[in-house]
Write an enzyme that holds these catalytic residues in place. Structure first.
Site, short mmCIF file in Angstrom:
data_model
loop_
_atom_site.label_atom_id
_atom_site.label_comp_id
_atom_site.label_asym_id
_atom_site.label_seq_id
_atom_site.Cartn_x
_atom_site.Cartn_y
_atom_site.Cartn_z
N ASP A 110 13.97 35.27 -32.10
CA ASP A 110 13.84 33.92 -32.65
C ASP A 110 15.23 33.33 -32.85
O ASP A 110 16.10 33.98 -33.43
CB ASP A 110 13.10 33.97 -34.00
CG ASP A 110 12.82 32.56 -34.50
OD1 ASP A 110 12.17 31.81 -33.77
OD2 ASP A 110 13.26 32.22 -35.61
N ASP A 128 7.28 18.90 9.26
CA ASP A 128 6.03 19.70 9.27
C ASP A 128 5.11 19.10 10.32
O ASP A 128 5.38 18.03 10.88
CB ASP A 128 5.39 19.71 7.87
CG ASP A 128 4.58 20.99 7.64
OD1 ASP A 128 3.68 21.27 8.46
OD2 ASP A 128 4.84 21.70 6.66
N GLY A 148 6.17 16.99 13.37
CA GLY A 148 6.49 17.68 14.62
C GLY A 148 6.17 19.16 14.54
O GLY A 148 5.83 19.67 13.47
N PHE A 166 7.66 22.85 15.04
CA PHE A 166 8.99 23.46 15.13
C PHE A 166 9.14 24.45 16.30
O PHE A 166 10.24 24.90 16.59
CB PHE A 166 9.51 24.03 13.80
CG PHE A 166 8.58 24.96 13.03
CD1 PHE A 166 7.97 26.04 13.63
CD2 PHE A 166 8.40 24.77 11.65
CE1 PHE A 166 7.16 26.90 12.91
CE2 PHE A 166 7.58 25.63 10.92
CZ PHE A 166 6.96 26.70 11.55
N ARG A 175 9.06 30.35 2.89
CA ARG A 175 7.75 30.97 3.17
C ARG A 175 7.26 30.62 4.58
O ARG A 175 6.10 30.29 4.80
CB ARG A 175 6.71 30.51 2.14
CG ARG A 175 6.97 31.09 0.79
CD ARG A 175 5.86 30.79 -0.16
NE ARG A 175 5.76 29.38 -0.46
CZ ARG A 175 4.71 28.80 -0.99
NH1 ARG A 175 3.64 29.51 -1.24
NH2 ARG A 175 4.71 27.52 -1.28
#
Ligand code: SAM
Length: 645
Positions: A88, A512, A537, A539, A554
């Protein structure tokens, strides 16, 4: 890696931090400590007037927080932690104790009282060692200390004060400021442990562990007060110590009245206060009988160890029930409901969520046992329910750190896949067709099998994880040499907005699939920011936007090495020397010892694979990228920075 050898001694112990403070968690994680977070339900309502000195109040609150968790876990979580840490932090000025401000005016009152003056920051810390005994008894051994740091504030003008208050930062911080963030600008000097002001005196804590684990080898040594507890302060107080042991009888969870907070007169204020017990001289006399063995025995497990092992296995076996209870409560909207209307009883909840009363009672009680809800019983009336701090922060559909989208994905997609795990393991391939009756084609390239709802659910799941991890990934490295970035497979842009927020000079293009970019309007940005733009698009096929830095969050775990090679080659062609790739993934330990989240995810048998730092670095190296920094963020995703040579 644990820099302090004592931290590594805790590697195989169940260490629990009884605090929801992200700052304390960060401090301990950065030190290499592995721990679970079980926020304490102890309400910080001790009467400050009863304490002679402010630090006594902080220590007492820390003890109560830790004890509440230490006593709850064997009953509710069906496991006894080895160590519970409570803390605390308070700020004191002119004899007043300042905790967290309740509103902006309270923050103003606090901050103006600190302006131009020196004040003290105290953190009280309690360490509780728990030990299961025979006959359902648990022994607690309690150590505490406090640390004082003196902080001097600059003279604060009214406009500065209000600008800081309006930033929102003061609201969840003792004294109304956070020294590690914007609040650092208010501070002229610090005398003592800086981390103590952030919320946890790491150095003193490690010394304390050292006293417990390294210098306490025999029970006679353990009795030494210096081993047990000490305090320190910038003002150089003389050390004092306290060590207390007491017993707590564990009752079976179903029979236990302790899983309910009773507000009837006699129990209010803690008739059962463990501190009363631990402070009594008879308990001090008990110390030698009850001292926790600090080393684990080898060879045949003791009866105690056998019980603990059994509990571990049972926890694993029950894990799926806990998951499904969480998914169901979330799907029925229980957490959102109890946020809007706290204090409903089971019948009222059942009516609102359109479920049976019997089923709702069971679900609510299960959620209480999991620490997702808390129940209160007032004067023998029906129990009423409210969210715990944990569920308010992560389980509400509109919370800033909501995991709601990811929970739905786990329930609707991961759960069916895992119910075919045996076939997945036997065949070594994804069971997508068995689980969903269709082939696992690319969701966003396929308009026949996947409708808008499924796509949105997937994007929601990505969005929620990106929001809870984005800040840690974005701030993992100094990116000041990069002016433009491209977030490949950046989905809703949640990660990109964290990058531009953390790096004022950086612009980010989210790249993406066109079908994903088209649906981005469903995910309004956290703030207006023209530095984030979107390009649709593929990749693997289309020209990649030019950028100094390529973010791959990810992405690579979704693909086998051959496809990763194709993608990395394309990035390498687009990237100038000195440019980089920032990879964010769960990084597996080199010996595949963990983290289990990554290893369990791999069981879905998708075409991709989870990899270690070395495996990713080798793939990157073969395309001319040298890994220069790796950061274990302590959050759900780690990060790795590679520079094109
Ligand atoms: N990077 C985001 C994050 O961390 O939250 C999303 C990760 S998600 C697992 C993978 C993303 O890659 C999805 O948004 C998906 O649409 C995108 N993606 C998959 N294949 C792609 C491709 N061929 N070209 C562009 N994006 C793709």
């Amino acid at each position: 890696m644990a820099l302090n050898p004592v931290i590594s001694k805790l590697a195989n112990k169940l260490v629990v931090l009884a605090s929801a403070s992200p700052r304390r968690q960060d401090i301990l994680r950065n030190a290499g400590l592995k721990f679970e977070v079980v926020p304490s339900w102890f309400k910080e309502t001790l009467d400050k007037g009863l304490f002679k000195a402010p630090h006594e109040y902080a220590v007492e609150t820390a003890k109560q927080k830790a004890l509440e968790v230490a006593r709850r876990m064997p009953l509710k979580h069906l496991k006894t932690p080895d160590m519970v840490i409570g803390a605390d932090t308070i700020v004191t000025v002119d004899g007043m104790i300042l905790e967290k401000p309740v509103d902006k005016h309270d923050a103003y009152r606090m901050l103006s009282s600190l302006s131009g003056k020196e004040h003290s920051v105290y953190t009280g810390v309690a360490i509780i060692l728990c030990h299961d005994k025979e006959n359902e008894e648990v022994d607690y051994q309690l150590m505490d200390f406090f640390e004082e740091t003196k902080v001097k504030f600059a003279d604060l003008s009214e406009s500065m004060l209000w600008e800081y208050i309006n930033s929102g930062e003061p609201m969840d911080k003792a004294g109304g400021y956070g020294i590690q963030a914007l609040g650092g600008m208010l501070v002229e000097s610090v005398h003592g442990d800086f981390l103590n002001v952030v919320g946890f005196p790491l150095n003193r804590f490690c010394k304390q562990l050292d006293l417990i684990y390294n210098q306490s080898t025999s029970s006679s040594e353990r009795e030494s007060p210096s081993v047990i507890s000490s305090h320190s302060s910038a003002a150089k107080h003389s050390p004092s110590s306290s060590k207390h042991t007491h017993h707590h009888h564990r009752k079976s969870p179903s029979a236990s009245p302790l899983h309910k907070v009773k507000r009837t007169g006699s129990d209010a204020g803690g008739g059962e206060s463990p501190l009363k017990t631990v402070n009594s001289s008879s308990n001090h006399a008990d110390v030698s009988d009850c001292t926790l063995p600090l080393t684990t025995s080898r060879g045949r497990p003791s009866e105690q160890e056998e019980k603990e092992d059994l509990k571990k296995i049972m926890d694993l076996m029950d894990g799926f029930k806990a998951s499904k209870a969480l998914f169901t409560a979330s799907k029925l909207g229980v957490f959102d409901l109890l946020q809007r209307k706290p204090g409903l009883d089971a019948e009222q909840v059942a009516q609102e969520v359109k479920a049976s009363v019997k089923g709702t009672v069971c679900l609510l009680e299960a959620c209480v046992s999991l620490g997702l809800l808390q129940s209160e019983e007032q004067n023998s009336q029906k129990p009423v329910y409210e969210n715990t701090d944990l569920s308010s922060r992560f389980l509400l559909s509109d919370a800033p750190l909501s995991l709601h989208g990811y929970i739905q994905h786990c329930d609707r997609t991961v759960w069916p896949l895992f119910s075919h795990l045996e076939s997945a393991v036997k065949e070594g391939s994804s069971q997508h067709d068995k689980a969903f009756g269709k082939k696992s084609k690319d969701m966003f390239q396929d308009t026949v099998y996947y409708n808008q709802e499924v796509k949105l659910r997937f994007m929601n799941a990505m969005h929620s994880i990106a929001r809870v991890t984005g800040r840690d990934v974005a701030t993992a490295f100094d990116l000041s040499s990069f002016k433009t970035a491209c977030d490949l497979g950046g989905c809703t842009g949640a990660m990109a907005y964290e990058f531009t927020k953390a790096h004022p000079e950086l612009s980010v293009t989210v790249f993406d699939l066109p079908a994903v970019v088209e649906m981005k309007e469903h995910f309004p940005p956290p703030h207006r920011d023209d530095r984030v733009t979107f390009v649709g698009g593929d990749f693997f096929e289309d020209e990649l936007p030019k950028a100094d830095l390529y973010i791959l969050a990810r992405i690579l775990h979704d693909w086998p090495d051959e496809r990763v090679d194709v993608l990395l080659k394309r990035i390498s062609d687009a990237c100038r020397p000195g440019g980089g790739i920032l990879l964010s993934e769960i990084l597996l330990d080199e010996d595949r010892g963990g983290p289990s989240r990554g290893l369990l995810q791999a069981l879905s048998m998708s075409v991709g694979k989870q990899r270690s730092t070395t495996e990713y670095s080798l793939l990157l190296k073969s395309h001319g990228f040298r890994t220069t920094q790796v950061r274990h963020t302590g959050n759900l995703l780690d990060a790795l920075l590679s520079i094109k040579e």
